[in-house]
Design an enzyme around this catalytic site. Structure first.
Site, PDB file in Angstrom:
ATOM      1  CB  CYS A 115       0.845   2.920  -9.346  1.00  0.00           C
ATOM      2  SG  CYS A 115       1.956   3.484  -8.051  1.00  0.00           S
ATOM      3  CB  CYS A 119      -0.232   1.543  -1.350  1.00  0.00           C
ATOM      4  SG  CYS A 119       1.283   2.415  -1.776  1.00  0.00           S
ATOM      5  CB  CYS A 122      -3.927   2.002  -3.817  1.00  0.00           C
ATOM      6  SG  CYS A 122      -3.920   3.104  -5.237  1.00  0.00           S
TER       7      CYS A 122
HETATM    8  S1  SF4 Z   1      -1.272   4.784  -3.145  1.00  0.00           S
HETATM    9 FE1  SF4 Z   1      -1.710   3.814  -5.120  1.00  0.00          FE
HETATM   10  S2  SF4 Z   1      -1.022   5.282  -6.615  1.00  0.00           S
HETATM   11 FE2  SF4 Z   1      -0.099   5.867  -4.675  1.00  0.00          FE
HETATM   12  S3  SF4 Z   1       1.904   4.889  -4.654  1.00  0.00           S
HETATM   13 FE3  SF4 Z   1       0.496   3.507  -3.653  1.00  0.00          FE
HETATM   14  S4  SF4 Z   1      -0.229   2.134  -5.270  1.00  0.00           S
HETATM   15 FE4  SF4 Z   1       0.682   3.888  -6.239  1.00  0.00          FE
END
Ligand code: SF4
Length: 393
Positions: A115, A119, A122
């Site tokens: 990604c 986040c 995540c």
């Molecule tokens: S939650 Fe994880 S997979 Fe989704 S955008 Fe954020 S970092 Fe990327």
């Protein structure tokens, strides 16, 4: 052989019978009389020693077999006990226990873990960079369709990262054109989607869900939802427009956490008017966003059930809001990872099955931990094909 035994006992009887007369010739005479008897006995020994050994070895063989069986029995009991205390792929019992088959009606295929966002909460992190060759992915999807799949959702990581969106585009096209699935959807952070992609693949896509946790760009940055100077909210609005232009249903996913739990999103959501607004409570998954091995640490993002309820109450007038608490979320998704292994989240971590490509759907799905009842209870089955949706923008 029986004759020799008879002679042996007969000999003993012979010794005892004349004992009274032997007593008269004294103790030594008695012993001397015994010697020939024992000598003849010693001569006979080799004659029945061999059969005796054979008999003993047969008894020992049986005894060993008995011990081995007892051993296996106790080992099995131990596994059973362990299986009840600590569920592992080795000891887990096939699900469901009533023997009915789980049908993979709706599947979430996280084909990549990579990604471009970071986040903090995540729960499907970049632990590998593996992505199946597209022909293998298509083979797995064909198997799923044969097993009863009606809806596929492509997720990640970020699905549009692989081959600049062409990988997911080709899979979307394959699922709609070849497999004729009623519903094909994608969950994305939205940062890499282009209008060109909609031109190429938009007609095959039923629903596009874009993650958005806040309409305040500073909060998005705090969460880690962002890359460089890209504005997440501006992107969201752009994609919303393309969805309208290319007849794709638009959905928003929000994860409610420490940084956005007090936000009021009523105006923005009403204005954007998605077909569904999925609101998740920030979830802890061992090995993904908690624990020593994890790439993220979620502690600072976690909110209580009461706080989550407070957020839902504030947005109770939004009709398209679909809430998902931790309890509803944990086992009510059939999740396939990048190797096409089902992930069982029952124990607060993601335990993988074997790949459906290696062992087939029926075998792998037994280790998915999927709670079909919860799937229906949380409204997992809804109008999910754009053919059935009235897309009024
Ligand atoms: S939650 Fe994880 S997979 Fe989704 S955008 Fe954020 S970092 Fe990327």
């Amino acid at each position: 052989m029986p004759g020799h035994i008879y002679c042996f006992w007969a000999g003993r009887k012979g010794i005892n019978t004349p004992l009274t007369s032997l007593q008269t010739i004294g103790k030594f005479g008695y012993i001397a009389a015994l010697i020939p008897q024992y000598l003849s006995l010693c001569k006979m020994l080799p004659l029945f020693a061999l059969p005796m050994m054979e008999m003993l070895s047969a008894v020992w063989g049986n005894f060993k077999f008995l011990l081995h069986s007892i051993n296996i029995f106790f080992f099995w009991c131990w596994l059973e006990i362990l299986g009840k205390q600590k569920t592992s792929p080795l000891t887990r019992k096939p699900e469901p226990e009533d023997g009915t088959k789980v049908k993979p009606t709706s599947v979430n295929y996280h084909f990549t873990r990579q990604c471009n966002y970071k986040c903090g909460f995540c729960f499907h992190t970049a632990k590998t960079s593996f992505v199946l060759p597209i022909e293998e992915a298509k083979r797995g999807l064909t198997m799923l369709k044969a097993a009863g799949m009606e809806k596929i959702n492509f997720s990640g990581g970020e699905p549009f990262l692989q081959e600049r969106g062409h990988y997911v585009g080709k899979l979307v096209q394959f699922c709609k054109e070849e497999l004729k699935l009623p519903s094909v959807s994608i969950v994305s952070n939205g940062s890499l989607i282009t209008e060109r992609w909609f031109k190429l693949y938009g007609e095959y896509l039923d629903i596009l869900a874009v993650s958005c946790d806040s309409f305040n760009e500073d909060v998005n940055k705090l969460i880690g939802r962002g890359q460089g100077k890209k504005n997440h909210v501006e992107n969201l609005l752009k994609i919303r427009q393309w969805c309208q232009d290319y007849n794709v249903a638009f959905k928003i996913n929000s994860v409610i956490n420490r940084y956005n739990v007090d936000e009021d999103m009523n105006d923005e959501i009403s204005l954007i008017n998605p077909i569904r607004w999925k609101v998740f409570q920030c979830l802890i998954i061992e090995g993904e966003n908690a624990g020593e091995e994890a790439l993220r640490q979620v502690e600072t993002f976690i909110i209580s059930n009461k706080e989550f309820k407070g957020f839902l109450d504030r947005h109770r007038n939004i009709k398209c809001l679909v809430p998902e608490s931790n309890e509803q979320m944990r086992n009510s998704y059939l999740i396939l990872d990048e190797y096409m292994r089902f992930l069982d989240c029952r124990n607060g971590r993601k335990d993988p099955s074997k790949s459906i490509l290696d062992v087939g759907i029926d075998n792998a799905i037994q280790f998915s931990g999927f709670d079909e009842k919860m799937f229906f209870k949380r409204g997992g089955k809804y109008v999910w094909s754009k053919a059935d949706l009235r897309l009024e923008w």
